[in-house]
Design a protein around this motif. Structure first.
Motif, PDB file in Angstrom:
ATOM      1  N   VAL A   1       0.803  -1.232  -0.062  1.00  0.00           N
ATOM      2  CA  VAL A   1      -0.025  -0.186  -0.091  1.00  0.00           C
ATOM      3  C   VAL A   1       0.903   1.315  -0.065  1.00  0.00           C
ATOM      4  O   VAL A   1       0.374   1.989  -0.467  1.00  0.00           O
ATOM      5  CB  VAL A   1      -1.070  -0.092   1.263  1.00  0.00           C
ATOM      6  N   LEU A   2       1.807   1.217   0.762  1.00  0.00           N
ATOM      7  CA  LEU A   2       2.981   2.351   0.686  1.00  0.00           C
ATOM      8  C   LEU A   2       3.264   2.625  -0.553  1.00  0.00           C
ATOM      9  O   LEU A   2       3.499   3.845  -1.052  1.00  0.00           O
ATOM     10  CB  LEU A   2       4.032   2.092   1.933  1.00  0.00           C
ATOM     11  N   CYS A   3       3.888   1.557  -0.983  1.00  0.00           N
ATOM     12  CA  CYS A   3       4.364   1.652  -2.428  1.00  0.00           C
ATOM     13  C   CYS A   3       3.423   2.281  -3.522  1.00  0.00           C
ATOM     14  O   CYS A   3       3.641   3.197  -4.039  1.00  0.00           O
ATOM     15  CB  CYS A   3       4.677   0.328  -3.032  1.00  0.00           C
ATOM     16  N   LYS A   4       2.120   1.961  -3.368  1.00  0.00           N
ATOM     17  CA  LYS A   4       1.115   2.360  -4.232  1.00  0.00           C
ATOM     18  C   LYS A   4       0.910   4.025  -4.213  1.00  0.00           C
ATOM     19  O   LYS A   4       0.929   4.735  -4.974  1.00  0.00           O
ATOM     20  CB  LYS A   4      -0.049   1.439  -4.082  1.00  0.00           C
ATOM     21  N   ILE A   5       0.861   4.242  -2.831  1.00  0.00           N
ATOM     22  CA  ILE A   5       0.564   5.649  -2.284  1.00  0.00           C
ATOM     23  C   ILE A   5       1.643   6.553  -2.702  1.00  0.00           C
ATOM     24  O   ILE A   5       1.738   7.458  -3.576  1.00  0.00           O
ATOM     25  CB  ILE A   5       0.462   5.932  -0.805  1.00  0.00           C
ATOM     26  N   MET A   6       3.202   5.732  -2.804  1.00  0.00           N
ATOM     27  CA  MET A   6       4.121   6.585  -3.296  1.00  0.00           C
ATOM     28  C   MET A   6       4.142   6.895  -4.773  1.00  0.00           C
ATOM     29  O   MET A   6       4.168   7.898  -5.319  1.00  0.00           O
ATOM     30  CB  MET A   6       5.427   5.820  -3.243  1.00  0.00           C
ATOM     31  N   GLN A   7       3.498   5.665  -5.235  1.00  0.00           N
ATOM     32  CA  GLN A   7       3.330   5.673  -6.898  1.00  0.00           C
ATOM     33  C   GLN A   7       2.532   6.945  -7.281  1.00  0.00           C
ATOM     34  O   GLN A   7       2.731   7.619  -8.155  1.00  0.00           O
ATOM     35  CB  GLN A   7       2.800   4.282  -7.395  1.00  0.00           C
ATOM     36  N   GLN A   8       1.484   6.876  -6.619  1.00  0.00           N
ATOM     37  CA  GLN A   8       0.388   7.854  -6.898  1.00  0.00           C
ATOM     38  C   GLN A   8       1.113   9.346  -6.807  1.00  0.00           C
ATOM     39  O   GLN A   8       0.654  10.164  -7.565  1.00  0.00           O
ATOM     40  CB  GLN A   8      -0.653   8.030  -6.188  1.00  0.00           C
ATOM     41  N   LEU A   9       1.879   9.766  -5.705  1.00  0.00           N
ATOM     42  CA  LEU A   9       2.314  10.853  -5.660  1.00  0.00           C
ATOM     43  C   LEU A   9       3.405  11.316  -6.962  1.00  0.00           C
ATOM     44  O   LEU A   9       3.525  12.397  -7.365  1.00  0.00           O
ATOM     45  CB  LEU A   9       3.223  10.905  -4.254  1.00  0.00           C
ATOM     46  N   PHE A  10       3.892  10.150  -7.338  1.00  0.00           N
ATOM     47  CA  PHE A  10       4.786  10.444  -8.744  1.00  0.00           C
ATOM     48  C   PHE A  10       4.024  10.717  -9.736  1.00  0.00           C
ATOM     49  O   PHE A  10       4.513  11.477 -10.530  1.00  0.00           O
ATOM     50  CB  PHE A  10       5.888   9.216  -8.685  1.00  0.00           C
ATOM     51  N   ILE A  11       2.899  10.201  -9.846  1.00  0.00           N
ATOM     52  CA  ILE A  11       2.084  10.100 -11.059  1.00  0.00           C
ATOM     53  C   ILE A  11       1.494  11.587 -10.768  1.00  0.00           C
ATOM     54  O   ILE A  11       1.560  12.380 -11.857  1.00  0.00           O
ATOM     55  CB  ILE A  11       0.815   9.065 -10.844  1.00  0.00           C
ATOM     56  N   ASP A  12       0.978  11.930  -9.799  1.00  0.00           N
ATOM     57  CA  ASP A  12       0.396  13.572  -9.699  1.00  0.00           C
ATOM     58  C   ASP A  12       1.305  14.270 -10.067  1.00  0.00           C
ATOM     59  O   ASP A  12       1.013  15.775 -10.345  1.00  0.00           O
ATOM     60  CB  ASP A  12      -0.383  13.765  -8.095  1.00  0.00           C
ATOM     61  N   SER A  13       2.686  14.190  -9.405  1.00  0.00           N
ATOM     62  CA  SER A  13       3.463  15.244  -9.643  1.00  0.00           C
ATOM     63  C   SER A  13       4.205  15.346 -11.000  1.00  0.00           C
ATOM     64  O   SER A  13       5.139  15.968 -11.202  1.00  0.00           O
ATOM     65  CB  SER A  13       4.561  15.246  -8.554  1.00  0.00           C
ATOM     66  N   GLY A  14       3.772  14.476 -11.778  1.00  0.00           N
ATOM     67  CA  GLY A  14       4.741  13.970 -13.009  1.00  0.00           C
ATOM     68  C   GLY A  14       6.205  13.651 -12.704  1.00  0.00           C
ATOM     69  O   GLY A  14       7.145  13.657 -13.644  1.00  0.00           O
ATOM     70  N   GLY A  15       6.860  13.246 -11.404  1.00  0.00           N
ATOM     71  CA  GLY A  15       7.964  13.057 -11.292  1.00  0.00           C
ATOM     72  C   GLY A  15       8.894  14.250 -11.067  1.00  0.00           C
ATOM     73  O   GLY A  15      10.013  13.995 -11.267  1.00  0.00           O
ATOM     74  N   LYS A  16       8.203  15.401 -11.163  1.00  0.00           N
ATOM     75  CA  LYS A  16       9.055  16.515 -11.294  1.00  0.00           C
ATOM     76  C   LYS A  16       9.308  17.331  -9.793  1.00  0.00           C
ATOM     77  O   LYS A  16       8.047  17.710  -9.482  1.00  0.00           O
ATOM     78  CB  LYS A  16       8.763  17.583 -12.356  1.00  0.00           C
ATOM     79  N   PHE A  17      10.553  17.385  -9.485  1.00  0.00           N
ATOM     80  CA  PHE A  17      10.466  18.059  -8.020  1.00  0.00           C
ATOM     81  C   PHE A  17      11.807  19.213  -8.135  1.00  0.00           C
ATOM     82  O   PHE A  17      12.515  19.167  -8.870  1.00  0.00           O
ATOM     83  CB  PHE A  17      11.039  17.043  -6.923  1.00  0.00           C
ATOM     84  N   ALA A  18      11.374  20.232  -7.572  1.00  0.00           N
ATOM     85  CA  ALA A  18      12.425  21.437  -7.465  1.00  0.00           C
ATOM     86  C   ALA A  18      13.725  21.041  -7.192  1.00  0.00           C
ATOM     87  O   ALA A  18      14.036  20.179  -6.180  1.00  0.00           O
ATOM     88  CB  ALA A  18      11.976  22.550  -6.714  1.00  0.00           C
ATOM     89  N   GLU A  19      14.639  21.500  -7.791  1.00  0.00           N
ATOM     90  CA  GLU A  19      16.347  21.219  -7.525  1.00  0.00           C
ATOM     91  C   GLU A  19      16.565  21.899  -6.333  1.00  0.00           C
ATOM     92  O   GLU A  19      16.224  22.966  -6.051  1.00  0.00           O
ATOM     93  CB  GLU A  19      16.977  21.551  -8.884  1.00  0.00           C
ATOM     94  N   THR A  20      17.397  21.225  -5.469  1.00  0.00           N
ATOM     95  CA  THR A  20      17.772  21.934  -4.061  1.00  0.00           C
ATOM     96  C   THR A  20      19.355  22.000  -4.062  1.00  0.00           C
ATOM     97  O   THR A  20      19.716  22.533  -2.857  1.00  0.00           O
ATOM     98  CB  THR A  20      17.183  21.125  -3.117  1.00  0.00           C
ATOM     99  N   LEU A  21      19.903  21.670  -5.070  1.00  0.00           N
ATOM    100  CA  LEU A  21      21.337  21.868  -5.125  1.00  0.00           C
ATOM    101  C   LEU A  21      21.949  22.768  -6.382  1.00  0.00           C
ATOM    102  O   LEU A  21      21.175  22.519  -7.219  1.00  0.00           O
ATOM    103  CB  LEU A  21      22.137  20.667  -4.974  1.00  0.00           C
ATOM    104  N   PRO A  22      22.871  23.473  -6.194  1.00  0.00           N
ATOM    105  CA  PRO A  22      23.139  24.205  -7.193  1.00  0.00           C
ATOM    106  C   PRO A  22      23.918  23.609  -8.536  1.00  0.00           C
ATOM    107  O   PRO A  22      24.538  22.695  -8.186  1.00  0.00           O
ATOM    108  CB  PRO A  22      24.183  25.319  -7.025  1.00  0.00           C
TER     109      PRO A  22
END
Ligand code: ADP
Ligand code: MG
Length: 711
Positions: free
Chosen positions: A167-188
């Motif tokens: 279930v945790l894997c599924k929830i995590m997957q959902q988050l990646f689907i919703d976000s398109g797998g794009k996350f703000a960069e945090t290192l220069p």
């Protein structure tokens, strides 16, 4: 498409309010961001498919391809279980269900190839898998899946309430689907390319759904680096803010006291390490910032003389100095030693402890306030409000780990009052030097005391013989006694130490007394004289017994751990530690440090019962193997973990999500180096390319008032 990572976890598809509650309570996951930072503990290799004849009795998670050839129901104590026969071309095994049998029987197709995944056990003489994950091979091949299946941290409550790893894997997957797998960069950018760090999005994807083990290690490296980098950045900024905000008392010169002492009175040559540390301290005191320095040095490495010479620097600039020690015995000893050094220099020095008489106290208070008294030595009695200095310039704390944060911060307020125009007559903190003989592993020191400056004395004075340490079982006691007798005949003195632990104080006390009785029987008067010192004695009696031993009137000192800290009797050359298995490594090392202070060969004998836990064995072996406090501290860290060593006080700093303070030592050094360099070139994080660092830093520190950290 991008989502706001601050969104409450309730709003993720497939979560809902009851699951959200559980995630909050059990894993501290409140937002999408928290979820994305829930990193797997481990991974299961899903590239491998087992044949049934390859299965082994390891209880490991495996996947097998086969067909269901039949079902049967087996009655058992409560209800029944459903058993399917699962077959490939090498053999058969069983799949078992204890719940949901009707649905399973209806939904599974016989004689179609399935992939079964789960923990493999042996029942009777057959391999079996309970509640396997089953997927038709057709579907299995179509699904995109990572080669390594993540296993997330979980709790019993979570799995009982239906939030399994799947279930945790599924929830995590959902988050990646919703976000398109794009996350703000945090290192220069430039740092990333220089250090070959993969992007944040790619790192997050591959830590949750690794495409290969190479990508997984790249992802882990990048995320560990980032975590440690931002911790170090915070610590270093704290230190810089401190230096720019907290004005120090100006010690402009090295004067007569210091120079006379150095050229005419110093009883020995300083070691290279002592010289280096004195230079570091001198540089701090001469700068405009307040010194806040930790001095680490193994027992016997000669910290006291460094402390004294630093005090002389304060006196040379017209300031007073104080030295605080955790116990009465240690304060007295410091006082006696330093008084000798002060005499020829005409320096006034006093001792203040809990047992100082009222009249003495009054005199001390007076002469402190009018400035006649130059150096004050004492226990935490010198933290009392009544103790006011005219102009305290340097405060030294010996064995600082014995004091709480609150006690140390009291010293901060003992400094002279600044001129009214600056800040309404607030006090200027004295320079602070804290000393410890309990080495903190370098890695840990960097993380916990990263905001302090650290000096290390890593060299013992010349001519010291390494202490010989042995481990003996209680049944060898006669031999040990014979050895003691021989050493006493040679003119040596002996410590015998008993554990004293709060919870079992009464029993420990009895052990101590029984031990004393038996020693008194084997070492009868008048040939042998025995001192005894423990926590239930009056300070004056303790002091009396201590003095008898120091003067050599008694040959054996039976004691609890009150003698652990700092006591210096060079003629004592044997340390016997009773029930050594009950002591921690750092305590054993401290105790051992009481001997080996003279010219004679010294010994430490660790006495234990026959049955020892694995950890106790490691502790004894480590003590026997090495005298190096830092090496011992590293083993201690591995045995006890950072939380236990530092106490809960600093556990916030150590609350790491992905990095491991012990295993990721190299990454930590790397990260600290990078953070330092970055702040050197761009102290205000003002360059456009460092905007991303500034933003992340603000995010991370938004709940902390870092400007206000001095309590
Ligand atoms: P610790 O670091 O455990 O506090 P101390 O300051 O008590 O150690 O020093 C231990 C002993 O070593 C003392 O007797 C001290 O006089 C002696 N000592 C310190 N420095 C030197 C040196 N450079 N050369 C010789 N003896 C020294
Ligand atoms: Mg000391």
């Amino acid at each position: 498409m991008s989502v706001n990572l601050q969104t409450p976890i309730d709003y993720l598809k497939g979560v809902g309010s009851s699951r959200a509650d559980l995630l909050r309570k059990e894993l501290g996951i409140h937002t999408f961001q928290d979820l994305i930072n829930l990193f797997p503990n481990r991974y299961i290799d899903r590239t491998r498919y087992y044949k049934i004849n390859e299965l082994q009795q390891t209880n490991a998670e495996v996947q097998v391809i086969g067909k269901i050839t039949g079902f049967k129901e087996v009655a058992q104590k409560r209800g029944k279980r459903l058993v399917a026969t699962f077959q490939d071309n090498t053999g058969t095994m069983e799949l078992v269900w204890f719940r949901g049998q009707k649905w399973i029987r209806e939904s599974l197709k016989a004689n179609k190839p399935y992939v079964a995944f789960g923990k493999c056990n042996v029942f009777g003489n057959k391999f079996s898998m309970a509640h396997p994950d089953l997927e038709l091979v057709e579907a299995h091949e179509k699904n995109i899946r990572s080669a390594m299946q993540p296993v997330y941290p979980s709790t019993e409550k979570l799995s009982n309430r239906g939030i399994s790893n799947r279930v945790l894997c599924k929830i995590m997957q959902q988050l990646f689907i919703d976000s398109g797998g794009k996350f703000a960069e945090t290192l220069p950018e430039n740092m990333r390319s220089e250090l070959h760090l993969i992007s944040k999005s790619s790192a997050l994807f591959n830590v949750h759904f690794p495409k290969s083990s190479e990508l997984l290690s790249k992802a882990q490296f990048r995320l560990k680096f980032e975590e440690l980098f931002y911790i170090q950045l915070q610590l270093i900024i704290k230190n810089l803010v401190h230096k720019s905000k907290i004005k120090g008392l100006p010690f402009t010169k090295v004067g007569d006291y210091f120079n006379t002492f150095f050229s005419e009175q110093l009883p020995f040559d300083l070691t290279g390490a002592q010289k280096r540390v004195l230079k570091e301290i001198r540089a701090d005191l001469g700068s405009n910032a307040q010194m806040n320095r930790l001095l680490q040095g193994d027992v016997g490495s000669g910290k006291t003389i460094v402390a004294f010479m630093s005090m002389l620097m304060a006196l040379d600039n017209g300031f007073q100095a104080c030295l605080m020690a955790p116990t009465e015995i240690l304060s007295v000893q410091h006082f006696n030693g330093l008084q000798e050094l002060c005499k020829p220099l005409n320096i006034s020095i006093s001792l203040l402890t809990g047992s100082s008489k009222t009249s003495e106290r009054r005199k001390i208070h007076e002469s402190l306030e009018n400035g006649e008294l130059q150096i004050l030595i004492g226990t935490h009695a010198l933290l009392e409000d009544k103790v006011k200095f005219k102009n305290l310039g340097l405060a030294i704390v010996d064995e600082q780990h014995r004091f709480g944060v609150a006690q140390r911060s009291k010293l901060w307020r003992k400094g002279p009052t600044s001129p009214p125009q600056s800040s309404q007559g607030a006090s200027i903190p004295p320079h602070i030097l804290v000393m410890t003989a309990t080495p903190i592993p370098r890695t840990l020191a960097m993380s916990v005391y990263g905001d302090l400056d650290i000096s290390i004395i890593d060299e013992l004075p010349p001519g010291r013989k390494a202490i010989k340490t042995v481990h003996r079982f209680d049944k060898n006691r006669l031999n040990v006694f014979r050895f003691i007798r021989d050493e006493i005949d040679k003119g040596r003195q002996i410590y015998i130490v008993y554990p004293l632990i709060q919870e079992s104080e009464k029993m420990d006390y009895k052990d101590l007394m029984d031990g004393y009785d038996s020693i008194a029987r084997d070492f009868p008067m008048p040939k042998y004289q025995i001192s005894i010192v423990h926590g239930q004695m009056k300070p004056a009696d303790k002091e009396f017994e201590m003095q008898r031993f120091i003067k050599g009137e008694t040959q054996i000192m039976v004691a609890t751990t009150v003698i652990e800290v700092g006591v210096n009797v060079p003629n004592a050359s044997v340390m016997i530690i009773e029930s050594a298995e009950r002591f921690g490594l750092s305590q054993l090392h401290q105790l051992r440090g009481r001997v080996g202070r003279g010219a004679e060969q010294s010994y430490c004998i660790l006495m234990t019962g026959h049955k020892l836990s694995a950890d106790s064995k490691t502790r004894m072996e480590t003590m026997v193997r090495t005298n190096d406090g830092f090496e011992i501290a590293e083993v201690d860290l591995r045995l006890r973990g950072p939380g236990d060593i530092m106490g809960t006080q600093q556990s916030g700093v150590l609350n790491l999500k992905i990095a491991d303070i012990i295993k990721d030592n190299d990454i930590l050094k790397h990260a600290r180096h990078q953070a330092k360099n970055l702040l050197k070139t761009d102290p205000k994080l003002a360059l456009p390319e460092n905007q991303v660092v500034l933003n992340t830093y603000k995010q991370l520190t938004r709940f902390k008032n870092i400007w206000n950290y001095i309590s």
